[in-house]
Design a protein around this motif. Structure first.
Motif, short mmCIF file in Angstrom:
data_model
loop_
_atom_site.label_atom_id
_atom_site.label_comp_id
_atom_site.label_asym_id
_atom_site.label_seq_id
_atom_site.Cartn_x
_atom_site.Cartn_y
_atom_site.Cartn_z
N ASN A 60 -13.69 -6.87 -1.37
CA ASN A 60 -13.35 -5.85 -0.38
C ASN A 60 -14.30 -4.65 -0.53
OD1 ASN A 60 -12.16 -3.54 0.83
ND2 ASN A 60 -10.10 -4.36 0.54
N ALA A 62 -14.11 -1.63 0.50
CA ALA A 62 -13.42 -0.38 0.14
C ALA A 62 -13.09 -0.37 -1.35
CB ALA A 62 -12.16 -0.21 0.98
N GLU A 65 -16.36 0.47 -3.11
CA GLU A 65 -16.66 1.91 -3.00
C GLU A 65 -15.75 2.74 -3.88
OE1 GLU A 65 -16.87 5.45 0.38
OE2 GLU A 65 -16.76 3.35 1.05
N GLY A 120 -7.98 -4.65 4.37
CA GLY A 120 -7.94 -3.97 5.66
C GLY A 120 -7.79 -2.46 5.58
N LYS A 121 -7.77 -1.90 4.39
CA LYS A 121 -7.59 -0.46 4.22
C LYS A 121 -8.94 0.21 3.96
CE LYS A 121 -2.90 -0.83 2.28
NZ LYS A 121 -2.41 -1.35 3.49
N GLY A 122 -9.05 1.47 4.34
CA GLY A 122 -10.24 2.25 4.05
C GLY A 122 -10.19 2.78 2.63
N VAL A 123 -11.30 3.35 2.19
CA VAL A 123 -11.40 3.82 0.81
C VAL A 123 -10.36 4.90 0.50
CG1 VAL A 123 -13.19 5.58 1.19
CG2 VAL A 123 -13.04 4.42 -1.03
N GLU A 124 -9.99 5.71 1.49
CA GLU A 124 -8.98 6.75 1.24
C GLU A 124 -7.65 6.13 0.81
OE1 GLU A 124 -10.35 6.36 4.47
OE2 GLU A 124 -12.05 7.63 4.00
N SER A 125 -7.32 4.98 1.39
CA SER A 125 -6.08 4.29 1.04
C SER A 125 -6.22 3.46 -0.22
CB SER A 125 -5.64 3.39 2.20
OG SER A 125 -5.38 4.15 3.35
N VAL A 126 -7.43 3.09 -0.57
CA VAL A 126 -7.66 2.25 -1.75
C VAL A 126 -7.68 3.09 -3.03
CG1 VAL A 126 -9.28 0.65 -2.87
CG2 VAL A 126 -8.80 0.45 -0.42
N ARG A 127 -8.04 4.35 -2.93
CA ARG A 127 -8.10 5.21 -4.14
C ARG A 127 -6.78 5.23 -4.91
NH1 ARG A 127 -11.09 9.20 -0.57
NH2 ARG A 127 -13.27 8.68 -0.97
#
Length: 150
Positions: A60, A62, A65, A120-127
Motif C-alpha cells: 500500500n 500510503a 509513505e 484505500g486510505k490516504g496517509v493521513e488515515s494510515v498514520r
C-alpha cells in the motif's frame, strides 16, 4: 533509514531469537508495517517476517509513505503468501483481519490484533494505524523480553 525485512528461511540452527510472523489477507499494509516496526525496534534480536492469504500486487503506497515519515523504508517489500513452514517455524503468529484464512496449528502462540485495514486510505488515515501498530509491537517485544531500540 531502516529497510524492510528480508524473508528469512524457516531453518533456525544456532539461534535463540524469537521468530514472529505477521499475517493478514493482502500482506500490503498492516502486516508489512508490523514486520518493519519489529525489525526496527528489535534491532536484529527477533526473526520477523510477514505473509498474506491473498497477497496484493504491491505494498500500500500510503503505508510506505507513513513508514518513511518515521525513517523506515518499506519500498522494497513485496507482498507474499505465507507458507505452512513459516507458520510452523514461528514462535508467535500475529493475525490481523484474516479470519478463517489464517492458518491455525496446535501448540503455536497466536494473537489477533484488531487493527483497521489501511486499504484505500490516504496517509493521513494510515498514520494512526502505523502508530497503533508500533505500540502493539513495543508491547509484544516487552512480553518477549526483547529490548526496544530506537
Amino acid at each position: 533509514m531502516t529497510t524492510a525485512p528480508d524473508r528469512p528461511t524457516t531453518d533456525r540452527p544456532g539461534t535463540d531469537r524469537p521468530r514472529v510472523l505477521f499475517l493478514c489477507v493482502h500482506n500490503a499494509g498492516r502486516s508489512q508495517m508490523a514486520a518493519a516496526w519489529t525489525q526496527h525496534l528489535a534491532d536484529g534480536a527477533v526473526d520477523v517476517f510477514s505473509g498474506g492469504s491473498e497477497p496484493a500486487d504491491e505494498v500500500n503506497p500510503a503505508a510506505v509513505e507513513a513508514m518513511q515519515e518515521v525513517g523506515i523504508d518499506i519500498t522494497a517489500a513485496q507482498p507474499t503468501r505465507w507458507t505452512d513452514d513459516e507458520v510452523l517455524a514461528a514462535d508467535v503468529v500475529i493475525t490481523m483481519g484474516c479470519g478463517d484464512t489464517c492458518p491455525v496449528f496446535p501448540g503455536k502462540r497466536y494473537e489477533d490484533w484488531a487493527i483497521t485495514d489501511p486499504a484505500g486510505k490516504g496517509v493521513e488515515s494510515v498514520r494512526p494505524i502505523r502508530d497503533e501498530i508500533r505500540q502493539r509491537v513495543e508491547a509484544l517485544l516487552a512480553d518477549l523480553q526483547v529490548p526496544v531500540a530506537g
